[in-house]
Design an enzyme around this catalytic site. Structure first.
Site, PDB file in Angstrom:
ATOM      1  N   CYS A  77      47.846  38.062  41.096  1.00  0.00           N
ATOM      2  CA  CYS A  77      46.674  37.241  41.426  1.00  0.00           C
ATOM      3  C   CYS A  77      47.108  35.773  41.372  1.00  0.00           C
ATOM      4  O   CYS A  77      48.279  35.473  41.568  1.00  0.00           O
ATOM      5  CB  CYS A  77      45.484  37.559  40.515  1.00  0.00           C
ATOM      6  SG  CYS A  77      45.625  37.004  38.806  1.00  0.00           S
ATOM      7  N   ASP A 126      37.163  36.745  42.797  1.00  0.00           N
ATOM      8  CA  ASP A 126      37.624  36.042  41.604  1.00  0.00           C
ATOM      9  C   ASP A 126      36.444  35.844  40.662  1.00  0.00           C
ATOM     10  O   ASP A 126      35.481  35.151  40.998  1.00  0.00           O
ATOM     11  CB  ASP A 126      38.211  34.687  41.994  1.00  0.00           C
ATOM     12  CG  ASP A 126      38.912  33.985  40.849  1.00  0.00           C
ATOM     13  OD1 ASP A 126      38.819  34.468  39.696  1.00  0.00           O
ATOM     14  OD2 ASP A 126      39.560  32.963  41.109  1.00  0.00           O
ATOM     15  N   ARG A 143      42.153  38.770  37.101  1.00  0.00           N
ATOM     16  CA  ARG A 143      42.206  39.972  37.943  1.00  0.00           C
ATOM     17  C   ARG A 143      43.458  40.804  37.757  1.00  0.00           C
ATOM     18  O   ARG A 143      43.370  42.022  37.553  1.00  0.00           O
ATOM     19  CB  ARG A 143      42.051  39.588  39.421  1.00  0.00           C
ATOM     20  CG  ARG A 143      40.653  39.142  39.771  1.00  0.00           C
ATOM     21  CD  ARG A 143      40.570  38.627  41.176  1.00  0.00           C
ATOM     22  NE  ARG A 143      41.204  37.308  41.241  1.00  0.00           N
ATOM     23  CZ  ARG A 143      41.257  36.562  42.324  1.00  0.00           C
ATOM     24  NH1 ARG A 143      40.738  37.002  43.462  1.00  0.00           N
ATOM     25  NH2 ARG A 143      41.833  35.379  42.299  1.00  0.00           N
TER      26      ARG A 143
END
Length: 158
Positions: free
Chosen positions: A11, A126, A17
């Protein structure tokens, strides 16, 4: 049996994440001898940052906690060791392929193997700064996407 499959998750900052994907993947493959998590990294990460508190909480609630997690920037060595690299967004994928074109054939999106509303290859949103509900939603995306990407990994011959 297929040869060992080694997954790496990517990420941006490697605090939300990708660590969440790493934890959920580790839990999902704990009984699969040919599957290994190489962890996670970020395309713009600062080495040594802690996992976000909301990610940590979400992973603990899912029984997938990561102990002593520290963020790290993606390196050529990590990509060389991985058999499969899973990015959270098309932007992350583009950055990986642009910076490390020699590894493009092993880079995918986490959601490449999952259809959501008839569409595959969507970005994982996100959750940073969005509160616990957003992290829970991202965790749910991974709970659906990771079994699909594991099935893909198992179907591939190296």
């Amino acid at each position: 049996m297929n040869s060992e499959k080694r997954a790496l998750f990517i990420c941006t900052g490697n605090t939300c994440r990708s660590p969440m994907a790493e934890g959920i993947f580790r839990k999902a493959v704990k009984d699969k001898e040919n599957m290994v998590s190489l962890g996670s990294a970020g395309v713009s990460a600062f080495d040594g940052d802690r996992i976000s508190p909301d990610t940590d909480k979400e992973l603990k609630q899912r029984g997938a906690a990561l102990e002593n997690f520290k963020s790290r920037s993606v390196t050529k060595e990590m990509l060389a060791e991985a058999s499969h690299v899973f990015a959270m967004t098309n932007s992350h994928l583009g950055m990986l392929v642009g910076s490390f074109p020699e590894y493009a054939d092993k880079c995918y999106l986490v959601c490449d193997f999952l259809e959501i509303d008839g569409e595959a290859g969507l970005d994982v949103p996100d959750p940073i700064g969005m509160g616990p509900r957003a992290y829970k939603q991202v965790g749910e995306v991974f709970e659906h996407a990771i079994p699909s990407l594991i099935a893909f990994m198992e179907s591939e011959e190296e």
